[in-house]
Design a protein around this motif. Structure first.
Motif, short mmCIF file in Angstrom:
data_model
loop_
_atom_site.label_atom_id
_atom_site.label_comp_id
_atom_site.label_asym_id
_atom_site.label_seq_id
_atom_site.Cartn_x
_atom_site.Cartn_y
_atom_site.Cartn_z
N MET A 75 8.42 8.03 24.39
CA MET A 75 9.64 7.55 24.50
C MET A 75 10.93 8.15 25.38
N SER A 76 10.38 9.35 25.68
CA SER A 76 11.25 10.03 26.60
C SER A 76 11.21 9.79 28.14
N VAL A 77 9.78 9.31 28.39
CA VAL A 77 9.70 8.68 29.69
C VAL A 77 9.65 7.12 29.97
N GLY A 78 10.14 6.38 28.76
CA GLY A 78 10.30 4.86 28.70
C GLY A 78 9.06 4.22 28.42
N LYS A 79 8.11 4.80 28.01
CA LYS A 79 7.10 4.02 27.62
C LYS A 79 6.81 3.60 26.24
N THR A 80 6.28 2.40 25.88
CA THR A 80 6.14 2.04 24.63
C THR A 80 5.13 2.83 23.74
N PRO A 81 5.45 3.74 22.63
CA PRO A 81 4.51 4.58 21.96
C PRO A 81 2.97 3.90 21.67
#
Length: 368
Positions: A75-81
């Protein structure tokens, strides 16, 4: 913002503890809540006190924390978990998930804190787990705010992008027409009309020609290409709040183990392992940076100071990261050992709270 929030949180917790220090051993007066929420006997030591604790621990708690760390990392780098190969593109649904997790975890943690109000050790541990959930929700909301901001750029930001691609001056208007291209709307008569530009070059100018011309035609792909833009990692600042909660929780956990450390061999072994990890990984990082600078050709005072700085800062960052991650895993193992329930299965009296908390913390994992 995150650092200020964490500072206020720690100051508030310490203030409450100092204010109520002399009342810690007082017997509370009976109330309606004592009937609704049973409070375990606190005179029987940690084994009896843990009966009030209704949050995941043991192997289930470790699994829950690993999923939380996985969600925070992506989430911190903008990716879907759930599928890190994809970028997060929506924010309304993700904001709903974060708010739903908060609205579920806060009441459950509050009930557990009330159940454990006679044992300040478990009260601090409950605060720790609550802060972890709040930090995860704040990271999710912060990422949603970034996605919303990037999806609705200001007019000035558009002008800057167009100026970078085609050499235009700002404060111009652009109109789209049927071929999906963008045309510069200018009243100057020496510029060809959009229709004439389309007839001359129906596929748009090449990137090199666009950079050297003032025609004002840009492909939609070029206008929306943000691959070279550095990724915004501002949500990571909410980890300061998480670390603050971890420190508070570890104070309660260490005080809980003070009387059982010498008597319980399992807790001693877990503590030795936790301490070894805290020491070994930062030392390895320091050795890596030291060897790295030995192989560099730069010498002298400047090279020495740079080597010392990167060695110390790298080992400190490694220590903070290891402490933040392994403290949660260590606490789950210790609580499971105290309860003689290393798997962490809940008892029937608080199983609904236990599983509701576990599911609520997984909700941000579904972010898109």
């Amino acid at each position: 913002m995150a650092s200020a929030t964490s500072t206020i949180f720690v100051a508030s917790v310490l203030g409450v503890l100092l204010y109520n220090a002399r009342l810690a051993s007082a017997t509370p007066s009976p109330s309606v809540s004592d009937t609704l929420f049973r409070t375990s006997n606190v005179t029987g030591g940690p084994v009896d006190e843990i009966k009030c604790y209704a949050l995941p621990y043991g192997a289930i708690g470790i699994f829950s924390h690993l999923l939380t760390f996985w969600t925070i990392a992506w989430m911190s780098v903008g990716k879907t978990p759930l599928w890190p190969f994809f970028e997060m593109k929506t924010y309304k649904f993700d904001m709903f998930l974060a708010c739903a997790a908060l609205c579920t975890c806060i009441p459950i943690a509050s009930i557990t804190m009330h159940r454990c109000r006679l044992s300040w050790h478990f009260l601090l541990i409950c605060i720790w787990k609550l802060v972890t959930s709040v930090s995860l929700a704040c990271i999710t909301l912060h990422r949603c705010w970034i996605i919303r901001k990037e999806g609705n750029p200001s007019h000035g930001r558009k002008d800057t992008e167009l100026q970078r691609l085609g050499g235009y001056q700002a404060a111009q208007t652009y109109e789209s027409y049927n071929n999906g291209m963008y045309a510069h709307n200018d009243s100057r008569s020496d510029l060809p009309s959009p229709a004439a530009q389309f007839r001359n070059n129906p596929y748009g100018s090449s990137p090199s020609a666009q950079n050297n011309s003032r025609s004002g035609i840009f492909s939609r792909d070029e206008l929306t290409n943000n691959n070279s833009k550095p990724r915004d990692t501002a949500p990571l600042w909410w980890l300061v709040l998480y670390l603050s909660g971890t420190i508070v929780g570890m104070v309660g956990l260490c005080s809980l183990l003070w009387t059982t450390f010498r008597k319980d061999a399992t807790i001693r072994h877990l503590t030795y392992g936790f301490g070894a990890v805290l020491a070994i990984i930062p030392i390895l990082v320091a050795i890596f940076w030291y060897v790295h600078h030995l192989e560099m050709s730069e010498q002298g005072k400047r090279g020495f100071l740079l080597a010392v700085w990167q060695t110390l800062s790298g080992s400190f960052v490694a220590f903070v990261a290891v402490f933040g991650v392994f403290s949660s895993l260590y606490s789950d193992l210790v609580l499971g050992s105290i309860a003689n329930n290393l798997f962490g299965m809940p008892s029937d009296d608080f199983a609904p709270l236990y599983w509701a908390w576990f599911i609520a913390k997984r909700v941000p994992l579904l972010s898109l």
